[in-house]
Design a protein around this motif. Structure first.
Motif, PDB file in Angstrom:
ATOM      1  N   HIS A   1       6.805   1.245  -9.071  1.00 29.03           N
ATOM      2  CA  HIS A   1       6.788   0.729 -10.367  1.00 29.03           C
ATOM      3  C   HIS A   1       5.664  -0.003 -10.481  1.00 29.03           C
ATOM      4  CE1 HIS A   1       7.938  -1.198 -14.001  1.00 29.03           C
ATOM      5  NE2 HIS A   1       8.432  -0.055 -14.214  1.00 29.03           N
ATOM      6  N   GLU A   2       4.916  -0.034 -11.493  1.00 25.75           N
ATOM      7  CA  GLU A   2       3.850  -0.975 -11.758  1.00 25.75           C
ATOM      8  C   GLU A   2       4.127  -2.331 -11.470  1.00 25.75           C
ATOM      9  OE1 GLU A   2       1.113  -2.003 -15.441  1.00 25.75           O
ATOM     10  OE2 GLU A   2       1.071  -0.095 -14.918  1.00 25.75           O
ATOM     11  N   ALA A   3       5.604  -2.781 -12.147  1.00 25.78           N
ATOM     12  CA  ALA A   3       5.636  -4.187 -12.120  1.00 25.78           C
ATOM     13  C   ALA A   3       5.969  -4.785 -10.496  1.00 25.78           C
ATOM     14  CB  ALA A   3       6.970  -4.531 -12.566  1.00 25.78           C
ATOM     15  N   ALA A   4       6.569  -3.976  -9.659  1.00 30.06           N
ATOM     16  CA  ALA A   4       6.658  -3.937  -8.244  1.00 30.06           C
ATOM     17  C   ALA A   4       5.395  -4.258  -7.604  1.00 30.06           C
ATOM     18  CB  ALA A   4       7.446  -3.004  -7.406  1.00 30.06           C
ATOM     19  N   LEU A   5       4.390  -3.382  -7.824  1.00 31.02           N
ATOM     20  CA  LEU A   5       3.083  -3.328  -7.444  1.00 31.02           C
ATOM     21  C   LEU A   5       2.321  -4.625  -7.878  1.00 31.02           C
ATOM     22  CD1 LEU A   5       1.927   0.570  -7.726  1.00 31.02           C
ATOM     23  CD2 LEU A   5       2.216  -1.124  -5.594  1.00 31.02           C
ATOM     24  N   CYS A   6       2.468  -5.235  -8.904  1.00 35.60           N
ATOM     25  CA  CYS A   6       1.982  -6.417  -9.332  1.00 35.60           C
ATOM     26  C   CYS A   6       2.621  -7.717  -8.461  1.00 35.60           C
ATOM     27  CB  CYS A   6       2.237  -6.609 -10.814  1.00 35.60           C
ATOM     28  SG  CYS A   6       1.171  -5.397 -11.988  1.00 35.60           S
TER      29      CYS A   6
ATOM     30  N   LEU B   1       0.729  -1.176  -0.103  1.00 36.23           N
ATOM     31  CA  LEU B   1       0.145  -0.226   0.031  1.00 36.23           C
ATOM     32  C   LEU B   1       0.965   1.270  -0.103  1.00 36.23           C
ATOM     33  CD1 LEU B   1      -2.766  -1.025   2.604  1.00 36.23           C
ATOM     34  CD2 LEU B   1      -3.256  -0.850  -0.119  1.00 36.23           C
ATOM     35  N   ASN B   2       2.008   1.193   0.780  1.00 33.06           N
ATOM     36  CA  ASN B   2       3.097   2.416   0.861  1.00 33.06           C
ATOM     37  C   ASN B   2       3.582   2.567  -0.547  1.00 33.06           C
ATOM     38  OD1 ASN B   2       2.425   3.673   3.376  1.00 33.06           O
ATOM     39  ND2 ASN B   2       3.714   1.953   4.217  1.00 33.06           N
ATOM     40  N   LEU B   3       3.926   1.431  -1.176  1.00 32.92           N
ATOM     41  CA  LEU B   3       4.527   1.466  -2.622  1.00 32.92           C
ATOM     42  C   LEU B   3       3.388   2.095  -3.777  1.00 32.92           C
ATOM     43  CD1 LEU B   3       6.318  -1.717  -3.599  1.00 32.92           C
ATOM     44  CD2 LEU B   3       7.235   0.475  -3.676  1.00 32.92           C
ATOM     45  N   GLU B   4       2.335   1.768  -3.307  1.00 31.01           N
ATOM     46  CA  GLU B   4       1.249   2.521  -4.230  1.00 31.01           C
ATOM     47  C   GLU B   4       1.011   4.024  -3.904  1.00 31.01           C
ATOM     48  OE1 GLU B   4      -3.432   1.791  -5.725  1.00 31.01           O
ATOM     49  OE2 GLU B   4      -2.387   0.247  -4.384  1.00 31.01           O
ATOM     50  N   SER B   5       1.095   4.332  -2.733  1.00 39.07           N
ATOM     51  CA  SER B   5       1.125   5.830  -2.322  1.00 39.07           C
ATOM     52  C   SER B   5       2.308   6.534  -2.768  1.00 39.07           C
ATOM     53  CB  SER B   5       0.881   5.948  -0.869  1.00 39.07           C
ATOM     54  OG  SER B   5      -0.346   5.395  -0.516  1.00 39.07           O
ATOM     55  N   TYR B   6       3.406   5.876  -2.764  1.00 38.12           N
ATOM     56  CA  TYR B   6       4.930   6.559  -2.929  1.00 38.12           C
ATOM     57  C   TYR B   6       5.226   6.481  -4.421  1.00 38.12           C
ATOM     58  CZ  TYR B   6       5.046   8.136   1.723  1.00 38.12           C
ATOM     59  OH  TYR B   6       4.741   8.822   3.021  1.00 38.12           O
ATOM     60  N   GLY B   7       4.486   5.963  -5.319  1.00 45.63           N
ATOM     61  CA  GLY B   7       4.807   5.922  -6.849  1.00 45.63           C
ATOM     62  C   GLY B   7       5.629   4.967  -7.091  1.00 45.63           C
TER      63      GLY B   7
END
Length: 122
Positions: A76-81, A68-74
């Motif tokens: 990379h899409e691959a890391a979020l996936c 969730l923090n990765l999503e908030s702090y921009g």
């Protein structure tokens, strides 16, 4: 384990660049505080010739927070996936194995509890 550690490390790097929070807060928000323990558990598991690495029940929240923090702090899409994929996998696994249970504070799935000695972590 590799994906988990990489997610925690990437979350730490992203939050550190984009936040003015102190190091301890960043480590908690990214889950990177767990990395040394995960490596220690991996070494212990390898020494016991086991491919299972225990994850404490309380640590599941660290993965969710990191993603969730990765999503908030921009992040990379691959890391979020990858992060959401791990969360989804744990969710599906929970649904597919019935109730989760805690054995000495360690999350255990019903299909992995064949040998009670395997659930003991010193």
């Amino acid at each position: 384990m590799v994906a988990l550690v990489e997610t925690f490390e990437y979350a730490h790097a992203q939050i550190a660049v984009r936040s003015d929070a102190d190091d301890e807060t960043i480590a908690k928000a990214s889950g990177s505080l767990l990395i040394p323990a995960l490596y220690a558990r991996a070494g212990f598991a390898a020494g016991r010739q086991s491919d299972r690495i225990p994850l404490l029940v309380s640590e599941l929240g660290s993965l969710e927070a990191a993603v969730l923090n990765l999503e908030s702090y921009g992040g990379h899409e691959a890391a979020l996936c990858v992060g959401y994929g791990m969360l989804d996998s744990l969710g599906k696994r929970e649904a597919g194995t019935g109730n989760l249970r805690s054995v000495h504070g360690i999350l255990a799935f019903a299909d992995e509890a064949a040998d009670p000695a395997q659930d003991i972590v010193v």
